[in-house]
Write a protein that holds these residues in place. Sequence first.
Motif, PDB file in Angstrom:
ATOM      1  N   PHE A 129     -34.125  16.955 -79.463  1.00  0.00           N
ATOM      2  CA  PHE A 129     -34.876  17.495 -78.325  1.00  0.00           C
ATOM      3  C   PHE A 129     -35.913  18.512 -78.799  1.00  0.00           C
ATOM      4  N   ALA A 130     -37.151  18.289 -78.380  1.00  0.00           N
ATOM      5  CA  ALA A 130     -38.248  19.156 -78.803  1.00  0.00           C
ATOM      6  C   ALA A 130     -38.293  20.465 -78.032  1.00  0.00           C
ATOM      7  N   SER A 131     -37.677  20.519 -76.868  1.00  0.00           N
ATOM      8  CA  SER A 131     -37.666  21.733 -76.045  1.00  0.00           C
ATOM      9  C   SER A 131     -36.354  21.786 -75.277  1.00  0.00           C
ATOM     10  N   VAL A 132     -35.768  22.966 -75.218  1.00  0.00           N
ATOM     11  CA  VAL A 132     -34.546  23.181 -74.444  1.00  0.00           C
ATOM     12  C   VAL A 132     -34.761  24.386 -73.535  1.00  0.00           C
ATOM     13  N   GLN A 133     -34.748  24.138 -72.236  1.00  0.00           N
ATOM     14  CA  GLN A 133     -34.932  25.189 -71.238  1.00  0.00           C
ATOM     15  C   GLN A 133     -33.641  25.331 -70.442  1.00  0.00           C
ATOM     16  N   THR A 134     -33.160  26.556 -70.310  1.00  0.00           N
ATOM     17  CA  THR A 134     -31.886  26.809 -69.648  1.00  0.00           C
ATOM     18  C   THR A 134     -32.033  27.922 -68.619  1.00  0.00           C
ATOM     19  N   ALA A 135     -30.914  28.218 -67.966  1.00  0.00           N
ATOM     20  CA  ALA A 135     -30.899  29.312 -66.999  1.00  0.00           C
ATOM     21  C   ALA A 135     -31.110  30.657 -67.667  1.00  0.00           C
ATOM     22  N   ASP A 136     -30.957  30.731 -69.002  1.00  0.00           N
ATOM     23  CA  ASP A 136     -31.227  31.975 -69.726  1.00  0.00           C
ATOM     24  C   ASP A 136     -32.718  32.230 -69.899  1.00  0.00           C
ATOM     25  N   ALA A 150     -41.515  24.110 -70.893  1.00  0.00           N
ATOM     26  CA  ALA A 150     -41.265  22.984 -71.788  1.00  0.00           C
ATOM     27  C   ALA A 150     -42.566  22.276 -72.146  1.00  0.00           C
ATOM     28  N   MET A 151     -43.398  22.022 -71.148  1.00  0.00           N
ATOM     29  CA  MET A 151     -44.680  21.360 -71.409  1.00  0.00           C
ATOM     30  C   MET A 151     -45.549  22.210 -72.316  1.00  0.00           C
ATOM     31  N   GLY A 152     -45.528  23.519 -72.104  1.00  0.00           N
ATOM     32  CA  GLY A 152     -46.299  24.407 -72.960  1.00  0.00           C
ATOM     33  C   GLY A 152     -45.830  24.369 -74.404  1.00  0.00           C
ATOM     34  N   GLU A 153     -44.532  24.265 -74.600  1.00  0.00           N
ATOM     35  CA  GLU A 153     -43.986  24.232 -75.963  1.00  0.00           C
ATOM     36  C   GLU A 153     -44.438  23.001 -76.739  1.00  0.00           C
ATOM     37  N   VAL A 154     -44.494  21.858 -76.069  1.00  0.00           N
ATOM     38  CA  VAL A 154     -44.790  20.606 -76.793  1.00  0.00           C
ATOM     39  C   VAL A 154     -46.225  20.127 -76.592  1.00  0.00           C
ATOM     40  N   GLY A 155     -46.974  20.797 -75.736  1.00  0.00           N
ATOM     41  CA  GLY A 155     -48.355  20.397 -75.497  1.00  0.00           C
ATOM     42  C   GLY A 155     -48.501  19.184 -74.614  1.00  0.00           C
ATOM     43  N   ALA A 156     -47.579  18.996 -73.671  1.00  0.00           N
ATOM     44  CA  ALA A 156     -47.622  17.849 -72.768  1.00  0.00           C
ATOM     45  C   ALA A 156     -48.285  18.229 -71.449  1.00  0.00           C
ATOM     46  N   LEU A 157     -48.930  17.270 -70.822  1.00  0.00           N
ATOM     47  CA  LEU A 157     -49.524  17.450 -69.502  1.00  0.00           C
ATOM     48  C   LEU A 157     -48.527  17.002 -68.432  1.00  0.00           C
ATOM     49  N   PRO A 158     -48.678  17.500 -67.196  1.00  0.00           N
ATOM     50  CA  PRO A 158     -47.770  17.051 -66.127  1.00  0.00           C
ATOM     51  C   PRO A 158     -47.749  15.531 -65.947  1.00  0.00           C
ATOM     52  N   GLY A 159     -48.897  14.891 -66.065  1.00  0.00           N
ATOM     53  CA  GLY A 159     -48.946  13.447 -65.900  1.00  0.00           C
ATOM     54  C   GLY A 159     -48.258  12.667 -66.997  1.00  0.00           C
ATOM     55  N   GLU A 160     -47.955  13.338 -68.111  1.00  0.00           N
ATOM     56  CA  GLU A 160     -47.244  12.707 -69.218  1.00  0.00           C
ATOM     57  C   GLU A 160     -45.746  13.020 -69.196  1.00  0.00           C
ATOM     58  N   THR A 161     -45.325  13.833 -68.232  1.00  0.00           N
ATOM     59  CA  THR A 161     -43.972  14.382 -68.241  1.00  0.00           C
ATOM     60  C   THR A 161     -43.129  13.771 -67.131  1.00  0.00           C
ATOM     61  N   VAL A 162     -41.918  13.362 -67.479  1.00  0.00           N
ATOM     62  CA  VAL A 162     -40.970  12.778 -66.538  1.00  0.00           C
ATOM     63  C   VAL A 162     -39.708  13.618 -66.532  1.00  0.00           C
ATOM     64  N   MET A 163     -39.307  14.087 -65.362  1.00  0.00           N
ATOM     65  CA  MET A 163     -38.041  14.799 -65.203  1.00  0.00           C
ATOM     66  C   MET A 163     -36.993  13.807 -64.734  1.00  0.00           C
ATOM     67  N   ILE A 164     -35.869  13.768 -65.436  1.00  0.00           N
ATOM     68  CA  ILE A 164     -34.792  12.828 -65.131  1.00  0.00           C
ATOM     69  C   ILE A 164     -33.553  13.629 -64.772  1.00  0.00           C
ATOM     70  N   GLY A 165     -33.087  13.507 -63.525  1.00  0.00           N
ATOM     71  CA  GLY A 165     -31.950  14.311 -63.106  1.00  0.00           C
ATOM     72  C   GLY A 165     -31.223  13.715 -61.922  1.00  0.00           C
ATOM     73  N   ASP A 166     -30.105  14.349 -61.586  1.00  0.00           N
ATOM     74  CA  ASP A 166     -29.248  13.824 -60.518  1.00  0.00           C
ATOM     75  C   ASP A 166     -29.262  14.685 -59.276  1.00  0.00           C
TER      76      ASP A 166
END
Length: 226
Positions: A129-136, A150-166
């Motif tokens: 994992f290139a970025s780990v963001q937590t409640a801390d 997270a996007m700032g850390e890896v240089g990703a744009l919102p349109g390139e980013t997918v959030m996968i969750g339940d």
Amino acid sequence: MRFLVFDIDGTLVDSQNLLVAAQEATFAAHGLPAPSREQVLSAVGLSLAETFRALAGPDGPHAALEATYRVAFPRLLAEPALASPLFAGADALVRDLAGRQDHLLGIATGKSQRGVRRLFDAHGWHRLFASVQTADDAPSKPHPAMLEQAMGEVGALPGETVMIGDSTYDMQMARAAGCRAVGVGWGYCRVDALREAGAQVIVESIEELAAVLAHSDSARALGAAV
């Protein structure tokens, strides 16, 4: 490049029995009636502070409950009956995606950094994992800060980013950050609630998730939905 950000509890890990037991022990220690399983699972994804505001009400002893939980949770981790296994196929999916040159993986979770390290230690995931963001590290979901950081850390744009969750919090966070949102139907939240919260795609199995993320037609459809 696509930046795929995963939630943990209810998405990659089936931790429901441990989470419910930890809340039961916490509330019992303060002589309070425990929230129902449904109530506990509905708060999964929030930071601990926000979890206890949700479960104990606005006037509950939030700080005391949080302190007790931080003691109860690691104690209960050692009980075999409360094991938190990966969902079937999750390890293979993560490793496959991490091995692709056109993908980066991230984590955005209500867990602490210590909890994430424990998971990574158990499954050998530290280099995946290139970025780990937590409640801390950021305000609780559904605030978009975790994804923005997270996007700032890896240089990703919102349109390139997918959030996968339940959870609905994952979907709301994704939408607030301008990212794509994929809901998983095997977690702790109703599918209709995920859809109402902004999920553009809902998958019912790890295999279906792998197909959505791998096939160019599905990827284009997901991007068009933003």
